[in-house]
Design an enzyme around this catalytic site. Structure first.
Site, PDB file in Angstrom:
ATOM      1  CE  LYS A 279      -2.906   0.891   3.629  1.00  0.00           C
ATOM      2  NZ  LYS A 279      -2.728   2.251   4.168  1.00  0.00           N
TER       3      LYS A 279
ATOM      4  NE  ARG B 297      -5.761   8.240  11.015  1.00  0.00           N
ATOM      5  CZ  ARG B 297      -5.112   7.440  10.190  1.00  0.00           C
ATOM      6  NH1 ARG B 297      -5.719   6.995   9.097  1.00  0.00           N
ATOM      7  NH2 ARG B 297      -3.880   7.079  10.443  1.00  0.00           N
TER       8      ARG B 297
ATOM      9  CG  ASP C 181       0.193  -0.164   9.359  1.00  0.00           C
ATOM     10  OD1 ASP C 181      -0.187   0.624  10.242  1.00  0.00           O
ATOM     11  OD2 ASP C 181       0.523   0.203   8.219  1.00  0.00           O
TER      12      ASP C 181
ATOM     13  CE  LYS D  14      -0.550   4.055  12.878  1.00  0.00           C
ATOM     14  NZ  LYS D  14       0.202   4.778  11.839  1.00  0.00           N
TER      15      LYS D  14
HETATM   16  C1  S3P Z   1       2.289   4.712   6.210  1.00  0.00           C
HETATM   17  C2  S3P Z   1       2.898   4.940   7.413  1.00  0.00           C
HETATM   18  C3  S3P Z   1       2.386   4.452   8.697  1.00  0.00           C
HETATM   19  C4  S3P Z   1       1.334   3.354   8.526  1.00  0.00           C
HETATM   20  C5  S3P Z   1       0.359   3.656   7.434  1.00  0.00           C
HETATM   21  C6  S3P Z   1       1.072   3.897   6.103  1.00  0.00           C
HETATM   22  C7  S3P Z   1       2.900   5.284   4.997  1.00  0.00           C
HETATM   23  O1  S3P Z   1       1.816   5.531   9.387  1.00  0.00           O
HETATM   24  O2  S3P Z   1       0.644   3.143   9.736  1.00  0.00           O
HETATM   25  O3  S3P Z   1      -0.534   2.577   7.274  1.00  0.00           O
HETATM   26  O4  S3P Z   1       2.545   4.852   3.892  1.00  0.00           O
HETATM   27  O5  S3P Z   1       3.744   6.189   5.132  1.00  0.00           O
HETATM   28  P1  S3P Z   1       2.754   6.489  10.295  1.00  0.00           P
HETATM   29  O6  S3P Z   1       4.000   6.646   9.569  1.00  0.00           O
HETATM   30  O7  S3P Z   1       2.037   7.772  10.482  1.00  0.00           O
HETATM   31  O8  S3P Z   1       2.911   5.712  11.588  1.00  0.00           O
END
Ligand code: S3P
Length: 425
Positions: free
Chosen positions: A19, A119, A312, A339
């Protein structure tokens, strides 16, 4: 959806694309010169939100399943969107796009669904404001909708209070448009896909310890990207195969970037049989095939610098801990509260419904494992990772489990239930 299948998991599965990497391929492809060709793109709702935002800014994007072509227009080629941009449920889209929008010569606004509008966005408003960006929260509550007006940016060195790749990436992306170099120092290193991919596209990005630095105004060049399988999606099948006796599963082409592989290290510390095969580099990202078989697990401690590398995966790790012998302590993970849902509260609530012994703490959970759990009605609070974690718990629990709002998995894994069933036939 009612889940009552209990068969061992056997066979081979290629989980969908990562993702985080899929989002970035569209964003950086749009800002590059020339075409970026992406294969194994994740067609989850979050990444489709990113595509739709860039289409609204005049970028031609052809998508056919997991193949995507982005016709980049260069750093200064985006057009002003006619409407407020909609990031849907995607925090990555809002936070990374804020950094890009802050550098544009036009005004814009971005929002998302009800969850996104709760958020915290102060974490990006603070550094962007220090860079002289004109950005604010429309409702004055430090949440989306965010409104952004044109202004010229200055390079800064930002010391972030949180280890967040979304914050780091936001600041580095604004740094593309700044008048000098921009650095971000975080308490511990978060996922580094932005640094790797920006470098791959030709930007000058360096990383030293917990600091990443970018030089402004690079010439980004469109690239071919083969997105590795998402380790965060593989995590559910790893966990399921570990818990259900008689299972053996090969998960092919999974990204194992060391800033993302904490789940593997923790599972191995819990006694898991997981072996890495065919380790290789996929463009800028390391990946491997993971062979996993059912194992008897024991509790562990999860905290400190490990947390961002498995942030995650903590919901599904909590499920593993509930079935493992002994106590598991998760600490330093207060980020879970902000989250897609408050994952500490929602995990504790639903694990308790299944009969687990869990105490929610300020920054994690204490799980006293080894009880036999029973089926229950699970409320994921519209959080995709909670729904998938409890689909795994359901396989190892006695009796039937009903997952409410099961469709929320479409955010990151539209084919999740089908893939799970395919391993149990
Ligand atoms: C992500 C970073 C993470 C993760 C999110 C995707 C990203 O969040 O939890 O699902 O793609 O940079 P944080 O970096 O804010 O912890």
């Amino acid at each position: 959806m009612i889940l009552n299948y209990k068969a061992p998991l056997r066979g081979t599965l290629a989980v969908p694309g990562d993702k985080s990497i899929s989002h970035r391929s569209v964003m950086f492809g749009a800002l590059a010169q020339g075409t970026t060709e992406v294969s194994n793109f994740l067609t989850g709702a979050d990444c489709l939100s990113t595509i739709s935002c860039f289409r609204q800014m005049g970028i031609g994007i052809e998508q056919s399943g997991s193949s995507v072509r982005i016709h980049g227009k260069g750093l200064h080629g985006l057009q002003q969107p006619q409407q407020m941009l909609d990031a849907g449920n995607s925090g990555t889209t809002v936070r990374l796009l804020s950094g890009i929008l802050a550098g544009q010569a036009f005004d814009s606004a971005i929002t998302g669904d009800a969850s996104i509008q709760k958020r915290p966005m102060k974490r990006v408003l603070t550094p962007l404001t220090q860079m002289n960006a004109q950005i604010s929260s429309l409702s004055g509550n430090d949440c989306a909708p965010l409104v952004i007006s044109h202004s010229s940016l200055r390079g800064i060195h930002y010391v972030s209070p949180v280890a967040s790749a979304q914050v780091k990436s936001c600041v580095l992306l604004a740094g593309l448009y700044a008048d000098g170099s921009t650095s971000v120092t975080e308490p511990t290193v978060s996922r580094n896909h932005s640094e790797l991919m920006l470098r791959y596209f030709g930007a000058e990005v360096t990383s030293e310890g917990t600091t990443a630095t970018i030089q402004p105004q690079p010439h980004l060049t469109g690239q071919k990207i083969e997105v590795p399988g998402d380790i965060s999606s593989a995590a559910y099948f790893l966990a399921a195969a570990l818990l259900v006796s008689g299972s053996e599963v090969l998960l092919t082409n999974v990204g194992i970037n060391p800033t993302r592989d904490g789940m593997l290290r923790v599972c191995q510390a819990m006694g898991a049989n997981i072996s890495l095969q065919n380790v290789r580099l996929d463009g800028a990202e390391p990946c491997a095939d993971l062979l996993v078989s059912s194992s008897s697990l024991h509790g562990t401690e999860i905290g400190g610098a490990l947390i961002p590398t498995l942030i995650d995966e903590l919901p599904v790790l909590a499920v593993l801990a509930a079935f493992a012998d002994g106590e598991t302590v998760i600490r330093d993970a207060a980020e879970l509260k902000v989250k897609e849902s408050d994952r500490i509260a929602v995990m504790a609530e639903n694990l308790t419904r299944m009969g687990a012994d869990v105490t929610a703490t300020e920054d994690g959970m204490i799980i006293r494992g080894g009880r036999s759990l029973h089926g229950a009605v699970i409320d994921p609070h519209l959080d995709h990772r909670i729904a998938m974690s409890f689909a795994v718990a359901a396989l190892a629990a006695e009796g039937e489990t009903e997952i409410l709002q099961e469709d929320c998995v479409r955010i990151s894994y539209p084919g999740f239930y089908k893939d799970l069933e395919s391993l149990m036939r």
